[in-house]
Scaffold this motif. Sequence first.
Motif, PDB file in Angstrom:
ATOM      1  N   HIS A  46       0.273  -7.888  -8.613  1.00  0.00           N
ATOM      2  CA  HIS A  46       0.674  -9.297  -8.588  1.00  0.00           C
ATOM      3  C   HIS A  46       1.404  -9.755  -9.842  1.00  0.00           C
ATOM      4  CE1 HIS A  46      -1.136 -10.295  -4.789  1.00  0.00           C
ATOM      5  NE2 HIS A  46      -2.213  -9.651  -5.156  1.00  0.00           N
ATOM      6  N   THR A  47       1.701  -8.827 -10.742  1.00  0.00           N
ATOM      7  CA  THR A  47       2.377  -9.255 -11.960  1.00  0.00           C
ATOM      8  C   THR A  47       3.880  -9.370 -11.774  1.00  0.00           C
ATOM      9  OG1 THR A  47       2.495  -6.972 -12.732  1.00  0.00           O
ATOM     10  CG2 THR A  47       0.598  -8.284 -13.453  1.00  0.00           C
ATOM     11  N   SER A  48       4.443  -8.603 -10.831  1.00  0.00           N
ATOM     12  CA  SER A  48       5.887  -8.666 -10.632  1.00  0.00           C
ATOM     13  C   SER A  48       6.238  -8.108  -9.263  1.00  0.00           C
ATOM     14  CB  SER A  48       6.600  -7.853 -11.708  1.00  0.00           C
ATOM     15  OG  SER A  48       6.257  -6.490 -11.586  1.00  0.00           O
ATOM     16  N   TYR A  49       7.464  -8.400  -8.837  1.00  0.00           N
ATOM     17  CA  TYR A  49       7.969  -7.821  -7.596  1.00  0.00           C
ATOM     18  C   TYR A  49       9.348  -7.266  -7.861  1.00  0.00           C
ATOM     19  CZ  TYR A  49       9.863  -7.307  -2.943  1.00  0.00           C
ATOM     20  OH  TYR A  49      10.446  -6.801  -1.815  1.00  0.00           O
ATOM     21  N   ASN A  50       9.467  -5.979  -7.815  1.00  0.00           N
ATOM     22  CA  ASN A  50      10.755  -5.305  -7.955  1.00  0.00           C
ATOM     23  C   ASN A  50      10.797  -4.204  -6.907  1.00  0.00           C
ATOM     24  OD1 ASN A  50      12.997  -3.828  -8.572  1.00  0.00           O
ATOM     25  ND2 ASN A  50      12.619  -3.778 -10.770  1.00  0.00           N
ATOM     26  N   PRO A  51      11.428  -4.479  -5.763  1.00  0.00           N
ATOM     27  CA  PRO A  51      11.388  -3.504  -4.677  1.00  0.00           C
ATOM     28  C   PRO A  51      11.975  -2.151  -5.030  1.00  0.00           C
ATOM     29  CG  PRO A  51      12.967  -5.243  -4.197  1.00  0.00           C
ATOM     30  CD  PRO A  51      12.239  -5.639  -5.443  1.00  0.00           C
ATOM     31  N   ALA A  52      12.909  -2.107  -5.958  1.00  0.00           N
ATOM     32  CA  ALA A  52      13.537  -0.835  -6.324  1.00  0.00           C
ATOM     33  C   ALA A  52      12.556   0.104  -7.016  1.00  0.00           C
ATOM     34  CB  ALA A  52      14.742  -1.092  -7.217  1.00  0.00           C
ATOM     35  N   THR A  53      11.693  -0.442  -7.858  1.00  0.00           N
ATOM     36  CA  THR A  53      10.757   0.422  -8.583  1.00  0.00           C
ATOM     37  C   THR A  53       9.350   0.392  -8.005  1.00  0.00           C
ATOM     38  OG1 THR A  53      10.236  -1.350 -10.135  1.00  0.00           O
ATOM     39  CG2 THR A  53      12.000   0.155 -10.748  1.00  0.00           C
ATOM     40  N   THR A  54       8.971  -0.724  -7.412  1.00  0.00           N
ATOM     41  CA  THR A  54       7.608  -0.851  -6.917  1.00  0.00           C
ATOM     42  C   THR A  54       7.373  -0.009  -5.676  1.00  0.00           C
ATOM     43  OG1 THR A  54       7.547  -3.094  -7.774  1.00  0.00           O
ATOM     44  CG2 THR A  54       5.847  -2.509  -6.215  1.00  0.00           C
ATOM     45  N   TYR A  55       8.305  -0.022  -4.747  1.00  0.00           N
ATOM     46  CA  TYR A  55       8.051   0.601  -3.454  1.00  0.00           C
ATOM     47  C   TYR A  55       8.826   1.890  -3.224  1.00  0.00           C
ATOM     48  CZ  TYR A  55       5.707  -3.744  -2.801  1.00  0.00           C
ATOM     49  OH  TYR A  55       4.855  -4.797  -2.962  1.00  0.00           O
ATOM     50  N   GLN A  56       9.777   2.226  -4.056  1.00  0.00           N
ATOM     51  CA  GLN A  56      10.510   3.486  -4.029  1.00  0.00           C
ATOM     52  C   GLN A  56      10.845   3.935  -2.606  1.00  0.00           C
ATOM     53  OE1 GLN A  56       8.240   6.154  -6.452  1.00  0.00           O
ATOM     54  NE2 GLN A  56       8.281   4.769  -8.162  1.00  0.00           N
ATOM     55  N   ASN A  57      11.588   3.097  -1.883  1.00  0.00           N
ATOM     56  CA  ASN A  57      12.083   3.387  -0.539  1.00  0.00           C
ATOM     57  C   ASN A  57      11.004   3.428   0.542  1.00  0.00           C
ATOM     58  OD1 ASN A  57      14.751   3.466  -1.419  1.00  0.00           O
ATOM     59  ND2 ASN A  57      14.522   5.598  -2.042  1.00  0.00           N
ATOM     60  N   GLU A  58       9.791   2.985   0.249  1.00  0.00           N
ATOM     61  CA  GLU A  58       8.774   2.847   1.290  1.00  0.00           C
ATOM     62  C   GLU A  58       8.986   1.507   1.976  1.00  0.00           C
ATOM     63  OE1 GLU A  58       4.792   3.271  -0.182  1.00  0.00           O
ATOM     64  OE2 GLU A  58       5.382   4.878  -1.526  1.00  0.00           O
ATOM     65  N   LEU A  59       8.783   1.467   3.275  1.00  0.00           N
ATOM     66  CA  LEU A  59       8.895   0.205   3.989  1.00  0.00           C
ATOM     67  C   LEU A  59       7.723  -0.695   3.652  1.00  0.00           C
ATOM     68  CD1 LEU A  59      10.109   1.169   7.556  1.00  0.00           C
ATOM     69  CD2 LEU A  59      11.374   0.046   5.756  1.00  0.00           C
ATOM     70  N   THR A  60       7.983  -1.992   3.575  1.00  0.00           N
ATOM     71  CA  THR A  60       6.943  -2.974   3.330  1.00  0.00           C
ATOM     72  C   THR A  60       7.104  -4.094   4.348  1.00  0.00           C
ATOM     73  OG1 THR A  60       8.225  -4.387   1.859  1.00  0.00           O
ATOM     74  CG2 THR A  60       7.080  -2.509   0.844  1.00  0.00           C
ATOM     75  N   LEU A  61       6.185  -5.019   4.344  1.00  0.00           N
ATOM     76  CA  LEU A  61       6.278  -6.175   5.217  1.00  0.00           C
ATOM     77  C   LEU A  61       7.574  -6.945   4.958  1.00  0.00           C
ATOM     78  CD1 LEU A  61       4.818  -7.890   7.350  1.00  0.00           C
ATOM     79  CD2 LEU A  61       3.697  -9.096   5.484  1.00  0.00           C
ATOM     80  N   ALA A  62       8.050  -6.938   3.742  1.00  0.00           N
ATOM     81  CA  ALA A  62       9.278  -7.654   3.378  1.00  0.00           C
ATOM     82  C   ALA A  62      10.495  -7.137   4.136  1.00  0.00           C
ATOM     83  CB  ALA A  62       9.517  -7.542   1.867  1.00  0.00           C
ATOM     84  N   ASP A  63      10.462  -5.898   4.589  1.00  0.00           N
ATOM     85  CA  ASP A  63      11.606  -5.334   5.312  1.00  0.00           C
ATOM     86  C   ASP A  63      11.817  -5.988   6.675  1.00  0.00           C
ATOM     87  OD1 ASP A  63      12.585  -3.269   3.499  1.00  0.00           O
ATOM     88  OD2 ASP A  63      10.602  -2.385   3.799  1.00  0.00           O
ATOM     89  N   ASN A  64      10.838  -6.731   7.161  1.00  0.00           N
ATOM     90  CA  ASN A  64      10.952  -7.389   8.469  1.00  0.00           C
ATOM     91  C   ASN A  64      11.589  -8.771   8.387  1.00  0.00           C
ATOM     92  OD1 ASN A  64       9.626  -5.223   9.642  1.00  0.00           O
ATOM     93  ND2 ASN A  64       7.628  -6.189   9.499  1.00  0.00           N
ATOM     94  N   TYR A  65      11.892  -9.253   7.176  1.00  0.00           N
ATOM     95  CA  TYR A  65      12.336 -10.630   7.007  1.00  0.00           C
ATOM     96  C   TYR A  65      13.565 -10.717   6.112  1.00  0.00           C
ATOM     97  CZ  TYR A  65       7.840 -11.318   9.099  1.00  0.00           C
ATOM     98  OH  TYR A  65       6.790 -11.247   9.973  1.00  0.00           O
ATOM     99  N   GLU A  66      14.324 -11.817   6.273  1.00  0.00           N
ATOM    100  CA  GLU A  66      15.526 -12.047   5.467  1.00  0.00           C
ATOM    101  C   GLU A  66      15.198 -12.645   4.108  1.00  0.00           C
ATOM    102  OE1 GLU A  66      17.877 -14.671   7.828  1.00  0.00           O
ATOM    103  OE2 GLU A  66      18.360 -13.135   9.302  1.00  0.00           O
TER     104      GLU A  66
END
Length: 131
Positions: free
Chosen positions: A90-110
């Motif tokens: 919960h300290t930050s959100y950086n999809p490039a480093t946090t999830y490393q190409n894994e799909l997340t719930l965020a991928d379903n929304y604009e």
Amino acid sequence: RKTNTRQKLTKMATASSARVTLFEDIFEITALNPEGKKFERVNRLSATGTTFECDLLLDYNCQIYSLLEGEKMTLVLASTLNLDGSPDDHTSYNPATTYQNELTLADNYEYVMHGRVFDISYKKDGVVVIA
């Protein structure tokens, strides 16, 4: 037939999102900035849920996402963006480093707002305020 791998993964992400979803409804926007515009990059929308008939006041960054009065939008509150239910950092959100190409719930929304709920207050007449 060949199927796009990204399409398969997106379908899996949609199916897995139910595990982490706390609340979901489609809202119809009834007004933008009902009390006047206060900030240059932020709009406040007023909306009514189509399923649960609840009222919503939501501030969002209008500079990067546009919504209009009368439009419908889906709002989802989730415990995490991770489809396996594991907690977020919960300290930050950086999809490039946090999830490393894994799909997340965020991928379903604009448009996604990520953060922490700091306060839940229960008012009279069943009103719940989440801040």
